[in-house]
Enzyme design. Structure first.
Site: not given
Ligand SMILES: *Cc1c(COP(=O)(O)O)cnc(C)c1O
Length: 401
Positions: A129, A214, A243
């Site tokens: 994700f 990420d 986050k």
């Molecule tokens: C939550 C998340 C995102 C996206 O972040 P947003 O602030 O919702 O755009 C991207 N990568 C990972 C691994 C995430 O957990």
């Protein structure tokens, strides 16, 4: 008729009035132990005195000036992130998806300015994700999220998470980067085998690829290190964080090595809000706490204790919980029953959790959680599991009759 608030979420019918530390007070007057943590965002819990002081003080000075001017608060935050990580430079955005968007653009630009514009493709992983923009959706390749939104951004090749042989096979002369989460959060707290990140690093070095991590969910202390890559003993070329960085204030960051960022010159990328004085001041206050001596060691210790306690609960309730996963305070319970039932049962006991893929309920408490609060969560989880078992037993009796 459509709701005024676009109905893209299946929300629980529960709202909150205020919070303090790991606790939220519902508009129903009930107290909830918040282990959903705003989906790994509320790193310091709710109404942390240092964050409240920082945002209040800055709010009375200046919120926003735009990137037409220097922003000392952003410069300071960037310096601190650089000092605390592999990175030489940082771009500020407002979310995880935007941080990833910058990472993807940067990796493509790197190869373009290196005279290899054909190396725009990236190997990414199934179950990933990376956000909800069109580029980050294409990067993760999740069919159900891409459906109906037209042609997808080209250039991502997906292989099973943790499958090194598949990664090697997917690399072509057009591959420029590998994009990976050190632990797949939304995918279901999937932890790859030890050595996976290290092997990806070696592969990238071998083939002249950039390693893009990420760490939007795993970063800022969530796993007990400032960034999760530290556990693997490697460094990425580019990394996205978000986050936990603002502790609830929206901010994202794309960190990079100087070499990887060499194509990102004036005018190549931007954001109106990104890195404004208010956001970067709050994030600075988060770092004040997270980077304090001993803080991350405590997160790691608490995470270990928590995981042990969860294993006990799993052993006591094998009809409800199949597996305990994760590192630090990014933990998951793979449920035997539908995960929605487990999440709802916990909520009824005043324990908030966040569902994820593979039928997993995530436990993402604030990093400041105490052992007493972990114990309280266990009591509530135990009660929730017992109620589910009672329901299952009643259903079994009903079926036998
Ligand atoms: C939550 C998340 C995102 C996206 O972040 P947003 O602030 O919702 O755009 C991207 N990568 C990972 C691994 C995430 O957990």
């Amino acid at each position: 008729m459509i709701a005024p608030l676009l109905p893209t979420y299946a929300r629980a019918d529960l709202a909150f009035e205020r919070g303090e530390g790991a606790w939220l007070v519902g508009t129903d007057g009930k107290r909830y132990l918040d282990f959903a943590g705003g989906v790994a965002v509320s790193a310091l819990g709710h109404a942390h005195p240092k964050l409240v002081a920082a945002i209040t003080e800055q709010a009375a000075k200046v919120w926003h000036v735009s990137n037409l001017f220097r922003i000392p608060e952003a410069e300071r935050l960037a310096e601190r992130l650089v000092a605390a990580s592999f990175a030489d430079t940082v771009f500020f955005a407002n979310s995880g998806a935007e941080a990833m968007e910058c990472a993807i653009k940067m990796a493509r630009k790197y190869h373009a300015v290196s005279g290899k514009p054909e190396k725009y493709r990236m190997v990414a992983f199934e179950g990933a994700f990376h956000g909800r923009t069109l580029a980050t959706l294409a990067a993760a390749g999740i069919q159900k999220y891409l459906e109906g939104f037209g042609p997808r951004l080209e250039g991502f090749d997906h292989v099973p998470y943790g499958d090194l042989a598949a990664v090697k096979k997917a690399i072509t002369p057009e591959t420029g980067a590998i994009i990976v989460e050190p632990i797949q959060g939304e995918g279901g707290v999937r932890v790859p085998q030890a050595g996976f990140l290290k092997a990806l690093r070696e592969l990238c070095d071998d083939k002249g690829l950039l390693l893009v991590l990420d760490e939007v969910q795993t970063g800022i202390g969530r796993t007990g290190k400032f960034f999760a890559y530290e556990w693997a003993g490697i460094e990425p070329d580019i990394l996205a964080a978000a986050k936990g960085l603002g502790g609830g204030f929206p901010i994202g960051a794309c960190l990079a090595k100087a070499e990887a960022a060499k194509g990102m010159t004036a005018g190549t990328h931007g954001s109106t809000f990104g890195g404004n004085p208010l956001a970067t001041t709050v994030a600075g206050a988060v770092l004040d706490v997270v980077l304090e001596k001993g803080f991350l060691d405590r997160v790691a210790r608490t995470g270990l204790l928590f995981k042990q306690r969860l294993a006990e609960i799993k052993d006591r309730h094998p009809a409800v919980i199949a597996e305990v996963r994760g590192e630090g305070l990014l933990l998951g319970l793979r449920a035997v029953v539908p995960v929605g039932d487990l999440v709802a049962a916990c909520r009824a006991e005043g324990l908030l959790t966040a569902p994820a893929g593979e039928n997993v309920a995530r436990l993402l408490p604030p990093l400041i959680i105490s052992e007493t609060e972990v114990g309280e969560a266990m009591t509530r989880l135990d009660a929730a599991c017992a109620k589910i078992e009672a329901t299952l037993a009643a259903q079994a009796r009903g079926a036998a009759e």
